[in-house]
Design a protein around this motif. Sequence first.
Motif, mmCIF file in Angstrom:
data_model
loop_
_atom_site.group_PDB
_atom_site.id
_atom_site.type_symbol
_atom_site.label_atom_id
_atom_site.label_comp_id
_atom_site.label_asym_id
_atom_site.label_seq_id
_atom_site.Cartn_x
_atom_site.Cartn_y
_atom_site.Cartn_z
ATOM 1 N N ASN A 107 85.621 48.495 -9.797
ATOM 2 C CA ASN A 107 84.761 47.498 -9.176
ATOM 3 C C ASN A 107 83.396 47.546 -9.849
ATOM 4 N N TRP B 270 87.270 44.940 -4.252
ATOM 5 C CA TRP B 270 87.642 43.525 -4.250
ATOM 6 C C TRP B 270 89.128 43.332 -3.980
ATOM 7 N N ARG C 129 78.985 46.340 -5.948
ATOM 8 C CA ARG C 129 79.932 46.065 -4.861
ATOM 9 C C ARG C 129 79.910 47.195 -3.844
#
Length: 131
Positions: free
Chosen positions: A11, A19, A15
Amino acid sequence: MRTCPKCNELNGENRTECWKCKTFLGAVDTYKKICPKCGLIFSQKTENCDKCGERLSVYSESANFKTSNSDNSGCWMYVVSVLIPLVGIILGCIYIAREEDELGKSLIITGVISNVIAILLGLMLTSCSAF
């Protein structure tokens, strides 16, 4: 890159959740780093400046870093404060040459006095800004 502990998916650094599987990855550090020499701002993972190679410091909005573009930014004010009285002295000489002595003398005297005052104020301001 941040790796998810559940599915091992890669990721992005910004983040907070994966995801793919939506697993919480942890809080994101929001501080940035700045080059004290160049003034360029980088992410928190960068250690050295890409431009000059200088070691980076933690950036805060209240920190005043001097950049290379602002070294002589106030110089023009000193030039103008000396040149404007010089114009008065030159005009005074022109009026004296035209045989308008009273106006010429007053322009020269005013130009000399304001030039001395401008130089003294400039010296005082530069000595105060050194502290």
